[in-house]
Design an enzyme around this catalytic site. Structure first.
Site, PDB file in Angstrom:
ATOM      1  N   THR A  69       0.889  -1.426   0.164  1.00 11.24           N
ATOM      2  CA  THR A  69       0.446  -0.027   0.195  1.00 11.24           C
ATOM      3  C   THR A  69       0.994   1.026  -0.131  1.00 11.24           C
ATOM      4  O   THR A  69       2.245   2.004   0.945  1.00 11.24           O
ATOM      5  CB  THR A  69      -1.562   0.020   1.250  1.00 11.24           C
ATOM      6  OG1 THR A  69      -1.546  -0.947   1.135  1.00 11.24           O
ATOM      7  CG2 THR A  69      -2.214   0.931   1.156  1.00 11.24           C
ATOM      8  N   CYS A  96      -3.585  -1.173   8.765  1.00 11.32           N
ATOM      9  CA  CYS A  96      -4.074  -0.583   8.093  1.00 11.32           C
ATOM     10  C   CYS A  96      -4.751   0.625   8.342  1.00 11.32           C
ATOM     11  O   CYS A  96      -3.981   1.712   7.231  1.00 11.32           O
ATOM     12  CB  CYS A  96      -4.994  -1.984   7.018  1.00 11.32           C
ATOM     13  SG  CYS A  96      -3.744  -3.216   6.377  1.00 11.32           S
TER      14      CYS A  96
END
Ligand code: UDX
Length: 432
Positions: free
Chosen positions: A121, A260
């Site tokens: 990410t 996350c």
């Protein structure tokens, strides 16, 4: 196909194992020799349902290998996936040094055409920088393309999410590279969205931020429910029945955590700032999330008057059920906050106690052998993670064991009516 995955952490290992499971030949590379040895010996460094068996099955079938040599991985594969960590920096921006280093290492061993796929990410515009770094260190001038292919797997159901994705996003400016990555995903039944690299990178941050927005929204609604005597679960059902809204991710509680959401929202806020478009809405999402657990602690303090010296049992340490992951867990924050005010906390979690002890995340807390053991003589019980097994506890026995039958359910796991019928003074989120 012959595939290489660089980085055998959560994303890399699950991705590698699932690619092998559908028939690809996969080499997983990790610079931690100890981890490579563990994996070669069949030991899995993370708890993730189904992962152990598919790793064992595919290692046995000679479709899954582990090495610490990037050169071996790049040489023996057509497509190279980068799945290394992108940890947060103190200002919320993302530390891209692992990506940068791997890009250089790939460049230095590149001999023939390879597609380099970014699966970590990353903030928007990172793919451009990866391509630039590879061009700079690619002494042999071997041809390559960089592609962005964000993953959307959730911990606790990662294998299922990867085997049956809602969509596959391929960010690429090369038809040759797009075709190769499409071929990798041919065995997976899902819509394929081909975009430019920047849009693909943005899709990941935007998706995670929107999910966190939904959670902070329903948590805000829960406060209005408490003030007005309404029931947040009913409100969530009522708005969630609208297909444009959807019921998922409208579970009110003590807030989101994990490796996350907190990181991705902070990163998205930082990159938006850098791009000159401050994302005020996401700052509010963060503020609601931060204050949600404080409000919950306020309820416990109000009921117990003074927390100092109180025996409190806490069920749950992981950031959500079905994982052993305790990173940025609200449950951990809660335990430390209660102890910070002088409470004596006894904790139980089905999977998260070992890591919590190893990382010394709740110094001073005592660890119980079962939910009932944790609640022994407790003046209050706090539910911080919604493990299903907590609903199967013998509540009559629990009442006998506790000093005071007082429950604070931070995940609306239990049924208020049933719990009260057992004689508990029961408090939850957004439900009077
Ligand atoms: C998330 C995204 O879901 C996934 O698509 C992405 O790839 C990685 O980040 P994950 O962090 O594993 O996955 O957990 P998720 O199931 O999304 O839960 C995140 C946090 O939100 C947890 O702390 C959970 O307890 C909380 N949550 C989730 C709520 O408080 N309410 C909800 O309704 C859903």
């Amino acid at each position: 196909m012959k595939l290489c995955i660089i980085g055998s952490g959560y994303v890399g290992l699950v991705t590698g194992a699932c690619f092998a499971e559908v028939g690809h030949q996969v080499i997983c590379v990790d610079n931690d020799q100890r981890k490579v040895d563990m994996l070669m010996a069949g030991e899995i460094p993370i708890y993730e349902p189904l992962l152990e068996e598919i790793v064992h099955k595919n290692v046995a079938a000679q479709r899954l290998f582990f090495t610490n040599s990037i050169e071996k991985g790049v040489d023996e594969s057509e497509v190279v996936f980068i799945a290394v960590p992108t940890p947060p920096q103190p200002d919320g921006s993302v530390d891209l040094s692992y990506i940068e280093r791997v890009a250089r290492e790939i460049a230095m061993v590149l001999k023939d055409y390879r597609v380099i796929v970014d699966k970590s990410t990353v903030p928007v515009k990172t793919g451009e920088k990866v391509a630039e770094a590879i061009r700079r260190y690619n002494r042999k001038g071997a041809p390559f393309d960089v592609v962005s292919n964000p993953e959307f797997l959730r911990e606790g159901c990662a294998v299922g999410d990867l085997m049956k994705p809602d969509r596959i996003v391929i960010g690429s400016s090369s038809e040759r590279a797009t075709a190769l990555v499409k071929k990798v995903y041919e065995p997976f039944i899902a819509p394929v969205l081909v975009t430019d690299i920047n849009s693909a990178e943005l899709i990941k941050h935007a998706a995670n931020s929107f999910l966190a927005l939904k959670i902070s929204y329903i948590n805000m609604i829960s406060r209005i429910c408490e003030a007005s005597g309404a029931d947040v679960e009913k409100v969530a059902d009522g708005i969630g029945a609208d297909k444009r809204i959807g019921r998922s991710f409208l579970n009110a509680g003590i807030g989101y955590g994990g490796s996350c959401f907190p990181k991705d929202i902070a990163a998205f806020i930082a990159i938006s700032e850098q791009l000159g478009e401050p994302f005020e809405l996401l700052k509010e999402v963060q503020r609601i999330n931060r204050t949600q657990s404080d409000r919950f602690i306020g309820k416990i303090r109000e009921a117990l008057w003074v927390l100092k010296g109180k025996k409190i049992a806490v069920w749950g340490l992981t950031f959500k059920p079905d994982t052993d992951d305790v990173r940025s867990s609200v449950a951990i924050h809660l335990v430390n906050h209660l102890m910070g005010e002088g409470a004596m906390v006894r904790v139980y979690d089905p999977k998260g106690m070992e890591k919590s002890q190893q990382l010394n995340l709740v110094p001073g807390a005592s660890f119980a052998s079962s939910p009932l053991d944790a609640a022994q003589d407790a003046e209050a019980l706090v539910i911080a993670t919604e493990w299903k097994e907590f609903t199967a506890v013998d509540f009559q026995e629990l009442k006998k064991r506790m000093h005071t039958p007082l429950i604070f359910d931070g995940r609306n796991l239990l049924d208020p009516l049933v719990t009260r019928q057992f004689g508990f003074d029961y408090h939850s989120i957004g439900r009077r």
